[in-house]
Design a protein around this motif. Structure first.
Motif, PDB file in Angstrom:
ATOM      1  N   SER A 212       0.630  -1.292   0.086  1.00  0.00           N
ATOM      2  CA  SER A 212       0.212   0.138  -0.150  1.00  0.00           C
ATOM      3  C   SER A 212       0.887   1.238  -0.064  1.00  0.00           C
ATOM      4  N   GLY A 214       3.033   2.561  -1.891  1.00  0.00           N
ATOM      5  CA  GLY A 214       3.195   3.215  -3.073  1.00  0.00           C
ATOM      6  C   GLY A 214       2.031   4.095  -3.645  1.00  0.00           C
ATOM      7  N   PRO A 215       0.829   3.357  -3.574  1.00  0.00           N
ATOM      8  CA  PRO A 215      -0.309   4.096  -3.926  1.00  0.00           C
ATOM      9  C   PRO A 215      -0.801   5.197  -2.774  1.00  0.00           C
ATOM     10  N   ARG A 217       1.604   6.998  -1.152  1.00  0.00           N
ATOM     11  CA  ARG A 217       2.550   8.405  -1.434  1.00  0.00           C
ATOM     12  C   ARG A 217       2.093   8.781  -2.712  1.00  0.00           C
ATOM     13  N   THR A 218       1.545   8.060  -3.675  1.00  0.00           N
ATOM     14  CA  THR A 218       1.242   8.805  -4.933  1.00  0.00           C
ATOM     15  C   THR A 218      -0.327   9.389  -4.876  1.00  0.00           C
ATOM     16  N   GLY A 219      -0.902   9.276  -3.577  1.00  0.00           N
ATOM     17  CA  GLY A 219      -2.440   9.901  -3.488  1.00  0.00           C
ATOM     18  C   GLY A 219      -3.542   8.987  -4.076  1.00  0.00           C
ATOM     19  N   GLN A 220      -3.145   7.854  -4.519  1.00  0.00           N
ATOM     20  CA  GLN A 220      -4.067   6.984  -4.908  1.00  0.00           C
ATOM     21  C   GLN A 220      -4.865   6.258  -3.895  1.00  0.00           C
ATOM     22  N   ARG A 222      -5.851   6.748   0.619  1.00  0.00           N
ATOM     23  CA  ARG A 222      -5.837   7.267   1.822  1.00  0.00           C
ATOM     24  C   ARG A 222      -5.751   6.199   3.151  1.00  0.00           C
TER      25      ARG A 222
END
Length: 326
Positions: A212, A214-215, A217-220, A222
């Motif tokens: 989780s 990665g998503p 940190r990219t804002g995908q 919460r």
């Protein structure tokens, strides 16, 4: 020295020789390859953790420690294999919550006893789950999720990599503690559940932190709460479930090293000291931290108590949630 004097000193000579032989025999351990049974498939999180520790343990013991993957039945096949082997210290096992605290309540075919069927050696690592949702959700905190779920009973869905997995049990534990009603959606893999979460087809998942991060940190995604007793240095601003109002929801994958039942105390102590030394290495601890995993240590007695507590806790969750897989 005459014969009489020699006879008088013979018992002392024999005892000294026996002591020396015993010390020599102990000093030889390990004098052959050690098998480290990982009861899960190659390439997965447990296998990665197992191989990292096997490599370091080889260095600490001065002997090869070879990983032996024996997957199947949620780790049960490998566990069943180990529990019947000689307790000579040459076969160890990487154990997880599934093997020691969950499977006995899910599978009728489990024949090993997780409490007395193995020799506890040490806790070594913990990989907590993290509750994640899409940023488009109308709630931004765990208390907000709970309030929304109570206003819309049965509307929210949570995914998992299958019934009885840590993703599933984390969701069920949250339901039990907060009294909310959510629908469990099982998938064949964690990747499939994550794909549907990102696609908006389910509302949340208690995902493993490494997958989780990665998503997040990219804002995908919460993050709402980390299902652990302490915050993660990878996401220091994310509260724990306890801080967010759900102290009993601690889910994820902890790992320990176990052996067949009846291992000699001196061999257990040797292995425990080696594993403690490994976790004291800052570079090794940092390597695990980059994987979303915390290095742990414990005495064998502490590990036995921990397993008993986990066995009781997850058994209670499984029974109350009426989870079955067979």
């Amino acid at each position: 020295m005459n014969r009489r004097s020699m006879l008088r000193f013979l018992p002392a000579i024999v005892l000294t020789a026996a002591a020396a032989f015993g010390s020599s025999a102990w000093a030889k351990y390990p004098d052959q390859v050690i098998r480290f049974v990982v009861p899960f498939g190659a390439g997965g999180p447990a296998d990665i953790i197992g191989r990292l520790f096997a490599e370091k343990l080889s260095h600490e013991l001065g002997q090869s420690v070879v990983v032996d993957n024996r997957p199947g039945a949620g780790g049960g096949i490998g566990a069943e294999y180990v529990t019947h082997l000689p307790p000579d210290g040459y076969t160890l096992m990487l154990a997880s919550p599934a093997i020691l605290a969950v499977n006995p309540f899910l599978y009728k075919s489990v024949t090993y006893n997780p409490i007395i069927g193995f020799t506890p050696i040490s806790l070594i690592a913990n990989a907590p789950n993290i509750l994640v949702v899409l940023p488009s959700q109308p709630f931004t905190t765990l208390p907000g999720l709970v309030a929304y779920a109570k206003q819309h009973p049965g509307k929210l869905t949570f995914g998992s990599s299958g019934s009885g997995t840590s993703n599933h049990l984390g969701g069920e534990a949250l339901k039990l503690q907060t009294g909310i009603d959510m629908l469990h959606v099982p998938y064949k893999s964690q990747a499939a559940a994550m794909q549907d979460l990102l696609g908006g087809r389910i509302d949340m998942i208690f995902d493993t932190l490494p997958t989780s991060i990665g998503p997040i940190r990219t804002g995908q995604l919460r993050p709402l709460a980390l299902a652990a007793t302490e915050r993660s240095s990878l996401l220091p601003d994310v509260p724990t479930t306890a801080e967010a109002g759900a102290p009993d929801v601690v889910a994820g994958s902890w790992y320990s090293v176990m052996g067949p039942p009846g291992m000699p105390a001196d061999i257990v102590d040797r292995l425990n000291r080696s594993l403690t030394t490994i976790c004291a290495d800052p570079s090794f601890a940092d390597k695990l931290r980059d994987l979303g995993t915390t290095c742990l240590k414990s005495s064998p007695a502490e590990l036995r108590d921990f397993i008993q507590a986990q066995f009781t806790y997850w058994g209670d969750v499984i029974k109350k949630a009426k989870i079955t897989v067979e």
